[in-house]
Structures are given as C-alpha cells and as structure tokens.
Design an enzyme around this catalytic site. Structure first.
Site, PDB file in Angstrom:
ATOM      1  N   SER A  72      49.667  41.875  48.711  1.00 51.15           N
ATOM      2  CA  SER A  72      50.531  41.287  49.738  1.00 51.15           C
ATOM      3  C   SER A  72      51.919  41.907  49.589  1.00 51.15           C
ATOM      4  CB  SER A  72      50.582  39.767  49.591  1.00 51.15           C
ATOM      5  OG  SER A  72      51.193  39.394  48.381  1.00 51.15           O
TER       6      SER A  72
ATOM      7  N   GLU B 221      43.629  37.333  41.001  1.00 46.42           N
ATOM      8  CA  GLU B 221      44.468  37.282  39.801  1.00 46.42           C
ATOM      9  C   GLU B 221      43.818  36.505  38.662  1.00 46.42           C
ATOM     10  OE1 GLU B 221      48.178  35.786  41.346  1.00 46.42           O
ATOM     11  OE2 GLU B 221      48.700  37.746  42.153  1.00 46.42           O
TER      12      GLU B 221
ATOM     13  N   HIS C  43      45.281  36.351  48.716  1.00 41.48           N
ATOM     14  CA  HIS C  43      44.568  36.678  47.483  1.00 41.48           C
ATOM     15  C   HIS C  43      43.164  36.084  47.391  1.00 41.48           C
ATOM     16  CE1 HIS C  43      48.398  37.747  45.024  1.00 41.48           C
ATOM     17  NE2 HIS C  43      48.096  38.639  45.938  1.00 41.48           N
TER      18      HIS C  43
ATOM     19  N   ASP D 167      60.967  37.825  46.008  1.00 45.40           N
ATOM     20  CA  ASP D 167      59.969  38.850  45.664  1.00 45.40           C
ATOM     21  C   ASP D 167      59.887  39.833  46.840  1.00 45.40           C
ATOM     22  OD1 ASP D 167      57.792  40.395  44.980  1.00 45.40           O
ATOM     23  OD2 ASP D 167      56.300  38.860  45.334  1.00 45.40           O
TER      24      ASP D 167
ATOM     25  N   LYS E 245      54.996  36.745  34.834  1.00 46.65           N
ATOM     26  CA  LYS E 245      54.022  36.128  35.740  1.00 46.65           C
ATOM     27  C   LYS E 245      52.734  36.936  35.697  1.00 46.65           C
ATOM     28  CE  LYS E 245      53.408  35.850  40.719  1.00 46.65           C
ATOM     29  NZ  LYS E 245      54.069  35.723  42.023  1.00 46.65           N
TER      30      LYS E 245
ATOM     31  N   ASP F 253      54.422  30.404  44.338  1.00 39.33           N
ATOM     32  CA  ASP F 253      54.711  31.564  45.179  1.00 39.33           C
ATOM     33  C   ASP F 253      53.934  31.412  46.480  1.00 39.33           C
ATOM     34  OD1 ASP F 253      55.181  33.904  46.454  1.00 39.33           O
ATOM     35  OD2 ASP F 253      54.091  35.183  45.038  1.00 39.33           O
TER      36      ASP F 253
ATOM     37  N   GLN G  90      50.015  31.147  48.597  1.00 39.17           N
ATOM     38  CA  GLN G  90      49.358  32.166  47.772  1.00 39.17           C
ATOM     39  C   GLN G  90      49.119  31.786  46.305  1.00 39.17           C
ATOM     40  OE1 GLN G  90      50.192  36.505  48.598  1.00 39.17           O
ATOM     41  NE2 GLN G  90      51.040  36.380  46.561  1.00 39.17           N
ATOM     42  N   GLU G  91      50.136  31.235  45.637  1.00 42.87           N
ATOM     43  CA  GLU G  91      49.966  31.026  44.197  1.00 42.87           C
ATOM     44  C   GLU G  91      50.569  29.716  43.699  1.00 42.87           C
ATOM     45  OE1 GLU G  91      51.982  34.469  42.803  1.00 42.87           O
ATOM     46  OE2 GLU G  91      50.263  35.771  43.076  1.00 42.87           O
TER      47      GLU G  91
ATOM     48  N   LYS H  50      58.807  43.959  39.935  1.00 45.09           N
ATOM     49  CA  LYS H  50      57.529  44.680  39.845  1.00 45.09           C
ATOM     50  C   LYS H  50      57.860  46.165  39.868  1.00 45.09           C
ATOM     51  CE  LYS H  50      54.952  41.241  42.588  1.00 45.09           C
ATOM     52  NZ  LYS H  50      54.743  40.825  43.999  1.00 45.09           N
TER      53      LYS H  50
ATOM     54  N   GLU I 186      59.141  30.831  44.580  1.00 50.89           N
ATOM     55  CA  GLU I 186      59.283  32.246  44.981  1.00 50.89           C
ATOM     56  C   GLU I 186      58.846  32.432  46.433  1.00 50.89           C
ATOM     57  OE1 GLU I 186      56.819  34.590  42.366  1.00 50.89           O
ATOM     58  OE2 GLU I 186      56.506  36.114  43.882  1.00 50.89           O
TER      59      GLU I 186
ATOM     60  N   HIS J 234      52.965  40.883  37.303  1.00 47.76           N
ATOM     61  CA  HIS J 234      51.775  41.700  37.604  1.00 47.76           C
ATOM     62  C   HIS J 234      51.668  41.903  39.117  1.00 47.76           C
ATOM     63  CE1 HIS J 234      49.007  37.932  38.364  1.00 47.76           C
ATOM     64  NE2 HIS J 234      50.107  37.909  39.076  1.00 47.76           N
ATOM     65  N   ARG J 235      50.669  42.667  39.569  1.00 54.42           N
ATOM     66  CA  ARG J 235      50.362  42.762  40.996  1.00 54.42           C
ATOM     67  C   ARG J 235      49.046  42.044  41.248  1.00 54.42           C
ATOM     68  NH1 ARG J 235      54.114  45.475  44.409  1.00 54.42           N
ATOM     69  NH2 ARG J 235      53.102  43.976  45.776  1.00 54.42           N
TER      70      ARG J 235
HETATM   71  P1  PGA Z   1      50.791  41.167  45.321  1.00 51.62           P
HETATM   72  O1  PGA Z   1      51.192  39.638  45.233  1.00 51.62           O
HETATM   73  O2  PGA Z   1      51.072  41.792  44.025  1.00 51.62           O
HETATM   74  O3  PGA Z   1      49.337  41.147  45.678  1.00 51.62           O
HETATM   75  O4  PGA Z   1      51.610  41.755  46.423  1.00 51.62           O
HETATM   76  C1  PGA Z   1      51.754  39.017  44.145  1.00 51.62           C
HETATM   77  C2  PGA Z   1      53.012  38.305  44.527  1.00 51.62           C
HETATM   78  O5  PGA Z   1      53.301  38.136  45.725  1.00 51.62           O
HETATM   79  O6  PGA Z   1      53.785  37.929  43.658  1.00 51.62           O
HETATM   80 ZN    ZN Z   2      55.263  37.004  45.311  1.00 47.26          ZN
END
Ligand code: PGA
Ligand code: ZN
Length: 441
Positions: A42, A219, A169, A327, A404, A257, A177-178, A352, A300, A380-381
């Site tokens: 993403s 993940e 994801h 992010d 993370k 996130d 997402q997270e 990242k 985030e 991480h990704r």
């Molecule tokens: P991505 O997502 O690494 O798949 O882009 C992780 C995040 O958004 O933190």
């Molecule tokens: Zn993110």
C-alpha cells in the site's frame, strides 16, 4: 578504508512472492556485503519509484530485471574503485547514485536498484570495519560526534506488532489496515517480544472461540473475515491482552495504522464495512472517540496522504496524548517531513528505507525528525519483505521509539531475532525505550 571491487545484483523473491532485488558488494580486500530491498503493498503516492519490468510474460509485469541491469551495467561501473569505510563515504556513494539517476523520485534507475546498492555497500563497509551494522551506521554518519542523537547510549526500540490486518493487506477483513499491540514495558527487548507473542497466541484462541478464522495476512497478523465493525478488533485485542495476564494500557498499548489513503476519494472516506462516508472532520472524530475508549498510544495515517489541511487539526486535538504518525504522508522524505513540521501535521514519523531509496537520505530524515521532536518508528513493508534486517540496525543506531514488524512468518521474526541478538551483544550497555518512548526523539 577499502575500495569497491565489484557490485552485482540479482532478482530474488520477496515474502509476497513479488520479485525484488538483492545486491552483493565485494571490496578489494575480499570483504562482502549483501542486502535486499522490500516491496510495499500500500505504497504512498510520493514514495521513491520502484522500477518494474512491465513485461506481462514474466511475474505479471512485476519482474525486476531492469533494476538488476541498472545496477550491473550503469551503477556498478561508476562505483567500482570508490573508497568506503570513512566517515562521509556512504553519503558520497549515495549522492553519486542520486546524481546519476537525476530525478526527484529515482525514476530513471529505480529506487529498488539504488537502495540495494546503498545497503550492500554499507553492509560491506560494516563487515570490513568488523562492526555490527548499527554501530557502523552511527560511525558512517558521525551521529555521536555531531550531537545528532538524543543519547549516545543505545536505547532499544519497543516492539510494535501487527496482530490483526485488513485493508489492502487482507481480503474480507476490516476496512482499516493494521491493529497493533505496542509493548511499553522496559525490562528488556526479549521480554517485550515474548509478551507480544503470548498475546498473539491468546488472540488466536479468542478469535477461534468466537468462531472467527485465524488465517494470517501479508504481515503474519490474523486476517479474520466476518468481523462486524472496524472497532471489533480493539475489543478482541483487549480480551487477549487481559487473558494473557498483562495490563491493557500499562504493559501494552494499541497502535493503529488505518492507512486511510486507500479509502479516500474526492474528499470522502468510505468505510464499506460500516456503510459510512465521512468527511475529514468526521474521520477525526471517529478516531478521537476510539482514543477516549481504548489505550491507543500511536495512530498512523489516520488521514489521507493528500488531506494535508486535516492533519494539523488531528495533531492539535490529541497530539499531546498520543503519537500522530505520518507514513504515506511523509514517505521518509526529508522535504515532506519538513513540510509536515512546518504545518504541525504530525509528532511522529514512520521510516521505511525503500520509501526514499538510500541509507543516507533515510538517516537524514531520522535526524531531521529528532531535531524537531518527532519520534521515529522504523517499519517493515507489508507487501514483500525479505530476510534483510537492516531496518533493525537502523532503529538501534538512531534510538528509534519503536520497530513495527509482524509477529509471525520467517521474514518478520528475523527482525525480532536480530533485535534480541543486538540486546545480547550490547550486554547491558543499553536501555529499553519502554514507557519513555515519547522522549526518544
Ligand atoms: P505497505 O504497508 O508496506 O504494504 O505499504 C505498511 C504500512 O502502511 O505501514
Ligand atoms: Zn502505514
């Protein structure tokens, strides 16, 4: 000091089975450094460019042979013979590649090509100096002497573990997402990791008992389908933390996130699961309500990467209590971070390496953050990780507040294993960020 003798790249597979790039750097002394590059599922729109082959007959167009060729045929001939290992030489090498590419987002050579070389050169240099990577990063950028760190002692980051994932994801999970658990005890990294994993296993049981599946997503976090609302994971995590015997809010906090850039179109945030269409102010209220009801400590990408005018409102509202993390908004880019600082959009930043594409620019972004009281979280990704653990050494080098990383799958646990290895290596000559994380800037 040593000279670069050879740089060779090859195409490898990342955890999501998307191809990626691995680079080997050989010095004239025979010392070798190998590094690989992750791939985001993403990715933010302003991230450095990932050069894909586009040849639909290979890996659905996602091959990376062009990036490999750019390393082998264009970058390598320029860098062979250059010196490594001195303070500043990593920066010289990275700047050389930036210039050779000549574009803002590394669109000519590809950030996947450039970062692979940047990290392989750093690895070889660290090996040549017989230093662990975290120590070498401090040396290469003279972080200790220049007074660029909050503390010359190593302050190890807290684990931020993704335990439920949805959005881009995982299919049929949540819109957001997270959902993460962040360990805030400061006994030791190994203790924090153990606690997180125990909660992860307890969460699996909580999900099963309630009739949800416990399959994992990109993940290594659970991606249950059939959750009634986007808030349900918060309740499930609360139950898992308490059933594991830990205090929700004291030993463990929640990090989120939502990655809502993915849900944002023409000024509207669409939460399909709840049949809701929210404007920016309503999106802020949605999360403020959660912050009032759960021990959320970091948040985030709660607003979209293009919704710049809304970010300062969120930070103004809750930034004194929790970490508001950019992010997709900031994509590890010092220029975007500078903009975010000026408009007071955030008080923390996700980092990242492949969002910007060189080690030097990544460290520059971390130091700019520190100078402005912005906490760093090294990440991480989601889409395609590799077993490369440079992100952990980077986190230790810059005294990041958190790392993370997902809680399962080889490419994720490798990161925690490296963090615990560093803790053992430092043998007590370090502390753990723990509850002081907001001060680790
Ligand atoms: P991505 O997502 O690494 O798949 O882009 C992780 C995040 O958004 O933190
Ligand atoms: Zn993110």
């Amino acid at each position: 000091m040593a000279k670069i003798k050879q740089i060779i790249a090859r195409e490898i597979l990342s955890s999501g089975s998307t191809p990626s790039v691995e680079v080997k750097c050989v010095l004239e002394t025979g010392t070798i450094g190998v590094a690989s590059v992750p791939y985001g599922a993403s990715a933010g729109i302003s991230e450095a460019f990932v050069l894909l082959d586009g040849d639909k007959s290979r890996f659905m167009g996602k091959g990376m042979l062009k990036a490999v060729e750019n390393v082998n045929k264009i970058i390598a001939p320029v860098l062979v013979g250059m010196e490594v290992g001195e303070v500043g030489s990593q920066n010289v090498i990275d700047q050389k590649m930036i210039k050779l590419d000549g574009t803002e987002r590394k669109t000519n050579l590809g950030a996947n090509a450039i970062l692979g070389v940047s990290l392989a050169v750093a690895r070889a240099s660290a090996n040549e100096a017989k230093m662990p990577m975290y120590q070498y990063i401090r040396k290469a950028f003279d972080l200790e002497n220049q007074g660029l760190l909050c503390d010359k002692n190593y302050i190890l980051p807290n684990p931020m573990m993704v335990v439920i994932e949805g959005g881009a994801h995982a299919d049929q999970s949540t819109d957001l997402q997270e959902y993460m658990i962040s360990m805030i005890g400061n006994d030791s990294v190994a203790e924090n990791v153990r606690r997180g994993i125990e909660i992860y296993f307890t969460l699996k049981k909580v999900l099963k008992d309630k009739g949800y599946n416990s399959n994992v997503g990109n993940e290594g976090a659970f991606a249950p389908n059939g959750l009634p609302t986007n808030e349900t994971p918060l309740e499930l995590i609360k139950e898992a933390v308490e059933k594991s015997g830990y205090s929700f809010g004291k030993d463990v906090g929640i990090s989120l996130d939502p990655a809502v850039s993915e849900l944002f179109e023409e000024g509207v945030y669409e939460l399909e699961k709840e049949n809701k269409k929210l404007n920016s102010d309503e999106m802020i209220e949605y999360f403020v309500n959660w912050i009032n009801n759960y021990p959320i400590i970091t948040l985030e990408d709660a607003l979209a990467e293009t919704d710049w005018s809304a970010w300062p409102k969120l930070t103004e509202k809750v930034g004194d209590k929790i970490a508001i993390v950019g992010d997709d908004l900031t994509v590890t880019n010092p220029k975007l971070l500078q903009k975010a600082i000026e408009v007071k959009a955030i008080n923390s930043i996700l980092i990242k390496l492949n969002q910007i594409g060189t080690l030097s620019e990544t460290v520059e972004c971390c130091m700019l953050a520190r100078q402005n009281g912005i906490m760093t979280i090294i990440s991480h990704r989601g889409g395609g990780e590799t077993n490369d653990t440079t992100m952990i050494d980077l986190a230790v080098a810059v005294n990041a507040g958190f790392v993370k990383v997902g809680p399962s799958r080889g490419e994720r646990v490798e990161k925690y294993n490296r963090l615990m290895e560093i803790e053992t290596e430092l043998a007590g000559n370090c502390s753990v960020a723990g509850l002081n994380f907001r001060k680790i800037i």
